[in-house]
Design a protein around this motif. Structure first.
Motif, PDB file in Angstrom:
ATOM      1  N   GLN A 202       0.733  -1.303   0.095  1.00  6.49           N
ATOM      2  CA  GLN A 202       0.133   0.088  -0.009  1.00  6.49           C
ATOM      3  C   GLN A 202       0.779   1.143   0.010  1.00  6.49           C
ATOM      4  N   SER A 203       2.046   1.084   0.048  1.00  9.02           N
ATOM      5  CA  SER A 203       3.239   2.197   0.068  1.00  9.02           C
ATOM      6  C   SER A 203       2.947   2.761   1.464  1.00  9.02           C
ATOM      7  N   ALA A 204       3.586   3.914   1.707  1.00  8.35           N
ATOM      8  CA  ALA A 204       3.404   4.516   3.029  1.00  8.35           C
ATOM      9  C   ALA A 204       3.904   6.021   2.842  1.00  8.35           C
ATOM     10  N   ARG A 205       2.706   6.779   2.796  1.00  8.42           N
ATOM     11  CA  ARG A 205       3.095   8.383   2.467  1.00  8.42           C
ATOM     12  C   ARG A 205       3.863   8.874   3.669  1.00  8.42           C
ATOM     13  N   VAL A 206       3.963   8.299   4.843  1.00  8.68           N
ATOM     14  CA  VAL A 206       4.675   9.059   5.822  1.00  8.68           C
ATOM     15  C   VAL A 206       6.175   9.015   5.407  1.00  8.68           C
ATOM     16  N   PHE A 207       6.501   7.770   4.862  1.00  7.74           N
ATOM     17  CA  PHE A 207       8.165   7.931   4.450  1.00  7.74           C
ATOM     18  C   PHE A 207       8.335   8.932   3.301  1.00  7.74           C
ATOM     19  N   GLY A 208       7.453   9.267   2.526  1.00  9.91           N
ATOM     20  CA  GLY A 208       7.642  10.447   1.429  1.00  9.91           C
ATOM     21  C   GLY A 208       7.655  11.606   2.158  1.00  9.91           C
ATOM     22  N   GLU A 209       6.961  11.755   3.526  1.00 10.59           N
ATOM     23  CA  GLU A 209       6.800  13.100   3.834  1.00 10.59           C
ATOM     24  C   GLU A 209       8.181  13.376   5.011  1.00 10.59           C
ATOM     25  N   THR A 210       8.763  12.269   5.454  1.00 11.03           N
ATOM     26  CA  THR A 210       9.682  12.125   6.602  1.00 11.03           C
ATOM     27  C   THR A 210      11.082  11.900   5.997  1.00 11.03           C
ATOM     28  N   VAL A 211      11.287  10.982   5.095  1.00 14.68           N
ATOM     29  CA  VAL A 211      12.536  10.638   4.942  1.00 14.68           C
ATOM     30  C   VAL A 211      13.339  11.773   3.951  1.00 14.68           C
ATOM     31  N   PRO A 212      12.687  12.360   2.847  1.00 15.96           N
ATOM     32  CA  PRO A 212      13.663  13.337   2.151  1.00 15.96           C
ATOM     33  C   PRO A 212      13.923  14.330   3.046  1.00 15.96           C
ATOM     34  N   PRO A 213      13.048  15.103   3.910  1.00 10.37           N
ATOM     35  CA  PRO A 213      13.714  15.984   4.602  1.00 10.37           C
ATOM     36  C   PRO A 213      14.917  15.870   5.428  1.00 10.37           C
ATOM     37  N   ALA A 214      14.836  14.369   6.105  1.00 12.15           N
ATOM     38  CA  ALA A 214      15.839  13.654   6.865  1.00 12.15           C
ATOM     39  C   ALA A 214      16.959  13.655   6.285  1.00 12.15           C
ATOM     40  N   LEU A 215      16.944  13.385   5.144  1.00  9.35           N
ATOM     41  CA  LEU A 215      18.172  12.833   4.264  1.00  9.35           C
ATOM     42  C   LEU A 215      18.781  14.392   3.845  1.00  9.35           C
ATOM     43  N   LEU A 216      17.982  15.353   3.576  1.00 11.70           N
ATOM     44  CA  LEU A 216      18.370  16.649   3.307  1.00 11.70           C
ATOM     45  C   LEU A 216      19.085  17.258   4.405  1.00 11.70           C
ATOM     46  N   ALA A 217      18.920  16.846   5.550  1.00 13.08           N
ATOM     47  CA  ALA A 217      19.493  17.438   6.702  1.00 13.08           C
ATOM     48  C   ALA A 217      20.747  16.822   7.213  1.00 13.08           C
ATOM     49  N   PRO A 219      24.806  15.465   7.147  1.00 13.27           N
ATOM     50  CA  PRO A 219      25.990  16.262   6.320  1.00 13.27           C
ATOM     51  C   PRO A 219      26.204  15.876   5.018  1.00 13.27           C
ATOM     52  N   GLU A 220      27.152  16.941   4.391  1.00 12.91           N
ATOM     53  CA  GLU A 220      27.226  16.863   3.026  1.00 12.91           C
ATOM     54  C   GLU A 220      27.893  15.693   2.413  1.00 12.91           C
ATOM     55  N   ARG A 221      28.756  15.150   3.453  1.00 16.05           N
ATOM     56  CA  ARG A 221      29.813  14.090   2.969  1.00 16.05           C
ATOM     57  C   ARG A 221      28.966  12.793   3.019  1.00 16.05           C
ATOM     58  N   LEU A 226      24.920   9.261  -1.112  1.00 20.42           N
ATOM     59  CA  LEU A 226      23.648   8.613  -1.008  1.00 20.42           C
ATOM     60  C   LEU A 226      23.168   8.139  -2.277  1.00 20.42           C
ATOM     61  N   ARG A 227      22.495   6.850  -2.709  1.00 19.25           N
ATOM     62  CA  ARG A 227      21.733   6.762  -3.627  1.00 19.25           C
ATOM     63  C   ARG A 227      20.608   6.086  -2.882  1.00 19.25           C
ATOM     64  N   LEU A 228      19.443   6.778  -3.245  1.00 18.36           N
ATOM     65  CA  LEU A 228      17.895   6.669  -2.694  1.00 18.36           C
ATOM     66  C   LEU A 228      17.083   5.867  -3.810  1.00 18.36           C
ATOM     67  N   SER A 229      16.365   4.975  -3.299  1.00 14.82           N
ATOM     68  CA  SER A 229      15.317   4.146  -3.966  1.00 14.82           C
ATOM     69  C   SER A 229      14.109   4.510  -2.984  1.00 14.82           C
ATOM     70  N   LEU A 230      13.262   5.221  -3.557  1.00 14.84           N
ATOM     71  CA  LEU A 230      12.134   5.360  -2.426  1.00 14.84           C
ATOM     72  C   LEU A 230      10.689   5.044  -3.377  1.00 14.84           C
ATOM     73  N   LEU A 333      20.146   7.951  11.083  1.00 17.14           N
ATOM     74  CA  LEU A 333      21.042   7.528   9.620  1.00 17.14           C
ATOM     75  C   LEU A 333      22.207   7.818   9.871  1.00 17.14           C
ATOM     76  N   ALA A 334      22.559   9.131  10.303  1.00 18.72           N
ATOM     77  CA  ALA A 334      23.901   9.624  10.358  1.00 18.72           C
ATOM     78  C   ALA A 334      24.762   8.605  11.192  1.00 18.72           C
ATOM     79  N   ASP A 335      24.062   8.227  12.180  1.00 16.10           N
ATOM     80  CA  ASP A 335      24.915   7.424  13.029  1.00 16.10           C
ATOM     81  C   ASP A 335      25.179   5.900  12.335  1.00 16.10           C
ATOM     82  N   LEU A 336      24.195   5.288  11.596  1.00 20.62           N
ATOM     83  CA  LEU A 336      24.272   4.220  11.148  1.00 20.62           C
ATOM     84  C   LEU A 336      25.343   4.263   9.990  1.00 20.62           C
ATOM     85  N   PHE A 337      25.199   5.181   9.090  1.00 16.69           N
ATOM     86  CA  PHE A 337      25.989   5.352   7.956  1.00 16.69           C
ATOM     87  C   PHE A 337      27.490   5.703   8.169  1.00 16.69           C
ATOM     88  N   GLY A 338      27.580   6.134   9.612  1.00 12.47           N
ATOM     89  CA  GLY A 338      28.779   6.526   9.926  1.00 12.47           C
ATOM     90  C   GLY A 338      29.765   5.326  10.577  1.00 12.47           C
TER      91      GLY A 338
END
Length: 375
Positions: A202-217, A219-221, A226-230, A333-338
């Motif tokens: 059914q997809s999940a609208r909350v992911f489209g609303e929450t994940v992109p701004p979280a990724l934009l925040a 660190p640039e490094r 990042l390679r995102l499939s959403l 995400l910053a913790d896990l990717f680091g």
């Protein structure tokens, strides 16, 4: 094919009853194809929603039965009872014509009528539970069941059922998911970070609303790698993708991924719901995940238990949707990717929970029940 298959005896026709969602239909499909490979005949009993999964049902005989939930007031329950009786009568006649020897039920209210039809004809009934808690349909049918197959080491709701008739098989997955099993992709300070975000059928609208701004925040490094499939069905998908790309994030946004096996194989981390089918796919490929259980509806408790079970085993992290905030997700995400070691360890725990032989184990159970009936 496992050793028990060699003792299966003559070919028989097996009925499989499944609700209209992928979570019920995909395991039925996997068992059907395993049984066909062993020389048996099969027929799948479902409803109109299940019939819409044309790719899953390709080449498989199936019967579409009327179905209606028992939810609602007195009139709704009476209408549902009439629908179930009509569907059971049709299923009974079809089973007689095909010579069905056993029925396996996979849950969902459309599975109720074929199961009732099977017992009215004196046929063995095997129930399969995909989650850590028995579905409503399976709880109601348990009193008629000859055996219960479970996907996790334990299941809630089966108290009082003879433990000797419970077998852990795992949850069968589609062949394209099995084919995607591969070692966890290596991570270094320079490699791309593959993030897959999916919300189930059914997809999940909350992911489209929450994940992109979280990724934009982030660190640039991290953003630059990042390679995102959403998976997202919103009308603003193109605008979201443009904002992410402006920030250096490669983004692919689609309403549905028809190459889920490959998507999982590529992923370093998955953000997902915690439905039983989603969990089985994820564990089979062996990928770590941030689980966000659905917060409402009949599957709420099931998804919460699934997510907590997998998180407790170290296969990921459980974040209830009310706690899914942009700031907190960015920090996680910053913790896990680091910390690549954390992701690799969770991937190993996920893979350790997998049961890639689930379809074969379930087919073995079907054949054991056929042999017991023949004696």
């Amino acid at each position: 094919m496992t050793a028990a298959a060699g003792n299966s005896g003559a070919s028989r026709t097996i009925g499989l009853a499944a609700g209209g969602t992928g979570g019920h239909l995909f395991p039925a499909e996997a068992l059907a194809r395993e049984l066909l490979a062993r020389g048996h005949q099969v027929v799948i009993y479902t409803e109109r929603r299940g019939a819409a999964y044309t790719k899953a049902l390709e080449g498989l005989p199936f019967v579409v039965l009327p179905a209606r939930s028992l939810a609602g007031g007195l009139l709704g329950k009476l209408a549902a009872a009439f629908t179930i009786a009509r569907a059971a009568w049709r299923a009974r006649g079809d089973m007689r014509r095909r010579g069905v020897a056993l029925v396996a039920g996979f849950g969902g209210y459309p599975s109720f009528a074929p199961a009732v039809a099977a017992k009215s004809r004196g046929l063995p009934l095997l129930l399969h539970e995909q989650a850590t808690r028995l579905s409503v349909a399976n709880r109601q049918l348990l009193r008629f069941a000859d055996a219960l197959a479970i996907s996790f080491p334990s299941v809630s709701g089966a108290e009082g059922f003879d433990a000797a008739r419970i077998v852990e098989t795992g949850n069968p997955v589609r062949r394209d998911i099995l084919a995607a099993r591969a070692p966890y992709p290596a991570l270094s300070d320079e490699t791309p970070l593959q993030l897959l975000v999916v919300g189930g059928s059914q997809s999940a609208r909350v992911f489209g609303e929450t994940v992109p701004p979280a990724l934009l925040a982030l660190p640039e490094r991290i953003r630059r790698r990042l390679r995102l499939s959403l998976q997202y069905k919103g009308e603003d998908a193109d605008a979201i993708a443009a904002r992410l790309r402006e920030a250096g994030i490669e983004a692919t946004i689609r309403p549905f991924f028809d190459d889920m096996g490959q998507q999982l194989a590529n992923a370093h981390l998955v953000i997902t719901r915690a439905g039983a089918s989603t969990a089985a796919d994820l564990l089979t490929v062996g990928r770590p995940a941030i689980f966000v259980p659905i917060p409402q509806g009949g599957s709420r408790e099931e998804q919460r238990r699934n997510a907590e079970t997998m998180a407790a085993a170290g296969a990921g992290w459980c974040v209830p949707e009310p706690e899914l905030r942009v700031e907190g997700l960015t920090a996680l995400l910053a913790d896990l990717f680091g910390a690549p070691d954390k992701l690799a360890a969770a991937a190993a725990a996920s893979s350790a929970m997998a049961q890639p032989q689930a379809a074969a184990k379930l087919a073995d159970q079907v054949e054991r029940m056929l042999q017991a009936r023949a004696r």
